[in-house]
Design an enzyme around this catalytic site. Structure first.
Site, PDB file in Angstrom:
ATOM      1  N   GLY A  24     -32.963  -6.921  -0.911  1.00 55.34           N
ATOM      2  CA  GLY A  24     -33.780  -7.797  -1.738  1.00 55.34           C
ATOM      3  C   GLY A  24     -32.983  -9.013  -2.152  1.00 55.34           C
TER       4      GLY A  24
ATOM      5  N   GLN B 201     -30.483 -16.734  -6.316  1.00 54.09           N
ATOM      6  CA  GLN B 201     -29.219 -16.202  -5.795  1.00 54.09           C
ATOM      7  C   GLN B 201     -28.639 -17.067  -4.685  1.00 54.09           C
ATOM      8  OE1 GLN B 201     -30.974 -11.979  -5.402  1.00 54.09           O
ATOM      9  NE2 GLN B 201     -28.787 -11.646  -5.706  1.00 54.09           N
TER      10      GLN B 201
ATOM     11  N   CYS C 149     -26.413  -5.400  -6.495  1.00 53.47           N
ATOM     12  CA  CYS C 149     -26.947  -6.763  -6.383  1.00 53.47           C
ATOM     13  C   CYS C 149     -25.985  -7.596  -5.553  1.00 53.47           C
ATOM     14  CB  CYS C 149     -27.090  -7.366  -7.783  1.00 53.47           C
ATOM     15  SG  CYS C 149     -27.725  -9.042  -7.809  1.00 53.47           S
ATOM     16  N   LEU C 150     -26.520  -8.390  -4.640  1.00 54.54           N
ATOM     17  CA  LEU C 150     -25.662  -9.246  -3.806  1.00 54.54           C
ATOM     18  C   LEU C 150     -24.866 -10.242  -4.652  1.00 54.54           C
ATOM     19  CD1 LEU C 150     -28.005  -9.962  -0.747  1.00 54.54           C
ATOM     20  CD2 LEU C 150     -25.837  -8.711  -0.699  1.00 54.54           C
TER      21      LEU C 150
ATOM     22  N   HIS D  65     -36.185  -5.553 -10.213  1.00 54.91           N
ATOM     23  CA  HIS D  65     -34.831  -6.127 -10.140  1.00 54.91           C
ATOM     24  C   HIS D  65     -34.902  -7.609  -9.759  1.00 54.91           C
ATOM     25  CE1 HIS D  65     -30.428  -5.999  -8.957  1.00 54.91           C
ATOM     26  NE2 HIS D  65     -30.846  -7.080  -8.320  1.00 54.91           N
ATOM     27  N   GLU D  66     -35.670  -7.906  -8.715  1.00 57.68           N
ATOM     28  CA  GLU D  66     -35.760  -9.305  -8.239  1.00 57.68           C
ATOM     29  C   GLU D  66     -36.505 -10.183  -9.231  1.00 57.68           C
ATOM     30  OE1 GLU D  66     -33.775  -9.949  -6.065  1.00 57.68           O
ATOM     31  OE2 GLU D  66     -33.501  -8.013  -5.097  1.00 57.68           O
TER      32      GLU D  66
ATOM     33  N   HIS E 264     -34.320 -11.594 -11.932  1.00 62.61           N
ATOM     34  CA  HIS E 264     -33.548 -12.788 -11.534  1.00 62.61           C
ATOM     35  C   HIS E 264     -34.310 -14.069 -11.878  1.00 62.61           C
ATOM     36  CE1 HIS E 264     -29.997 -11.301  -9.433  1.00 62.61           C
ATOM     37  NE2 HIS E 264     -30.722 -10.463  -8.696  1.00 62.61           N
TER      38      HIS E 264
HETATM   39  C1  QAP Z   1     -31.759  -5.255  -5.291  1.00 65.23           C
HETATM   40  O1  QAP Z   1     -29.864  -5.243  -3.900  1.00 65.23           O
HETATM   41  C2  QAP Z   1     -32.090  -3.811  -5.444  1.00 65.23           C
HETATM   42  O2  QAP Z   1     -22.678  -4.642  -4.187  1.00 65.23           O
HETATM   43  C3  QAP Z   1     -31.227  -5.615  -3.921  1.00 65.23           C
HETATM   44  O3  QAP Z   1     -21.239  -5.202  -1.991  1.00 65.23           O
HETATM   45  C4  QAP Z   1     -31.248  -2.963  -6.150  1.00 65.23           C
HETATM   46  O4  QAP Z   1     -29.673  -5.787  -1.736  1.00 65.23           O
HETATM   47  C5  QAP Z   1     -33.232  -3.292  -4.898  1.00 65.23           C
HETATM   48  C6  QAP Z   1     -25.408  -5.287  -1.848  1.00 65.23           C
HETATM   49  C7  QAP Z   1     -31.566  -1.638  -6.310  1.00 65.23           C
HETATM   50  C8  QAP Z   1     -33.543  -1.950  -5.051  1.00 65.23           C
HETATM   51  C9  QAP Z   1     -32.700  -1.128  -5.757  1.00 65.23           C
HETATM   52  C10 QAP Z   1     -24.731  -4.978  -3.011  1.00 65.23           C
HETATM   53  C11 QAP Z   1     -24.653  -5.570  -0.717  1.00 65.23           C
HETATM   54  C12 QAP Z   1     -26.861  -5.364  -1.776  1.00 65.23           C
HETATM   55  C13 QAP Z   1     -23.338  -4.939  -3.037  1.00 65.23           C
HETATM   56  C14 QAP Z   1     -29.139  -5.426  -2.749  1.00 65.23           C
HETATM   57  C15 QAP Z   1     -22.608  -5.234  -1.889  1.00 65.23           C
HETATM   58  C16 QAP Z   1     -23.272  -5.551  -0.734  1.00 65.23           C
HETATM   59  C17 QAP Z   1     -27.687  -5.224  -2.840  1.00 65.23           C
HETATM   60 CO    CO Z   2     -29.956  -8.890  -7.584  1.00 63.10          CO
END
Ligand code: QAP
Ligand code: CO
Length: 178
Positions: free
Chosen positions: A45, A50, A95-96, A137-138, A141
């Site tokens: 996501g 971001q 989270c990215l 979550h999104e 943001h």
């Molecule tokens: C948001 O999160 C989310 O720490 C999207 O080193 C969170 O794509 C959606 C990511 C929880 C549903 C449930 C995180 C990649 C990606 C990191 C992500 C990392 C590399 C997170």
């Molecule tokens: Co995020």
């Protein structure tokens, strides 16, 4: 085109994103760049803020049972609004924009969302499980809120400590390889 991800503690993540009013080619190209960026960084996501664009747009692409991220399943939400919510669940979020850190966060279990697609068509969707969590979550943001803001004082302290360590180690690695 893969864009640069804005990372915590960058203040730009704290802006409130603006309503989208032009559903034009620029928006479509930008949404495509968001997708390229999310996939490149192994995300599921991403919100526009971001990648340093404070507009009310987000994308979600959850993996299926086999773990494949099928582009057919890509969800693009413009100007989303939660109109119904119920229950609560905890899920370990990441989270990215907050790389390498994951922690349990409380969310609504089920939500109903009104939004627009990339053409400006009005849509409504009911979501539960991981999709409901990802949308919440999104959508946070868009208000400048990060999942780490939802942690208890003690867990937030733990986060700040671990994150500083991560930043320090990454900086070290980069200076050695230069
Ligand atoms: C948001 O999160 C989310 O720490 C999207 O080193 C969170 O794509 C959606 C990511 C929880 C549903 C449930 C995180 C990649 C990606 C990191 C992500 C990392 C590399 C997170
Ligand atoms: Co995020």
């Amino acid at each position: 085109m893969v864009l640069n991800i804005v990372e915590y503690p960058d203040k730009r993540l704290r802006q409130k994103s603006k309503e989208v009013s032009s559903f034009d080619e620029d928006l479509h190209l930008f949404l495509d760049d968001m997708y390229d960026t999310m996939i490149d960084q192994s995300g599921i996501g991403l919100a526009a803020i971001q990648v340093d664009n404070p507009i009310r747009a987000l994308i979600i692409n959850l993996p299926d049972e086999e773990g494949n991220q099928d582009k057919e399943q890509l969800l693009e939400m413009i100007n989303p609004v939660i109109v119904e919510k119920e229950g609560e669940v905890f899920y370990q979020e990441g989270c990215l924009s907050v790389p390498t850190f994951y922690e349990d966060v409380k969310r609504f279990e089920k939500i109903k969302v009104n939004y627009q697609d990339r053409h400006g068509n009005t849509k409504t969707m009911e979501a539960d499980e991981l999709l409901a969590i990802a949308i919440q979550h999104e959508m946070d943001h868009l208000e400048g809120i990060l999942f780490i803001d939802k942690l208890s004082y003690a867990r937030r302290k733990k986060f700040e400590k671990e994150y500083k360590k991560f930043q320090r180690e990454r900086k070290n690695k980069l200076s050695k390889s230069a």
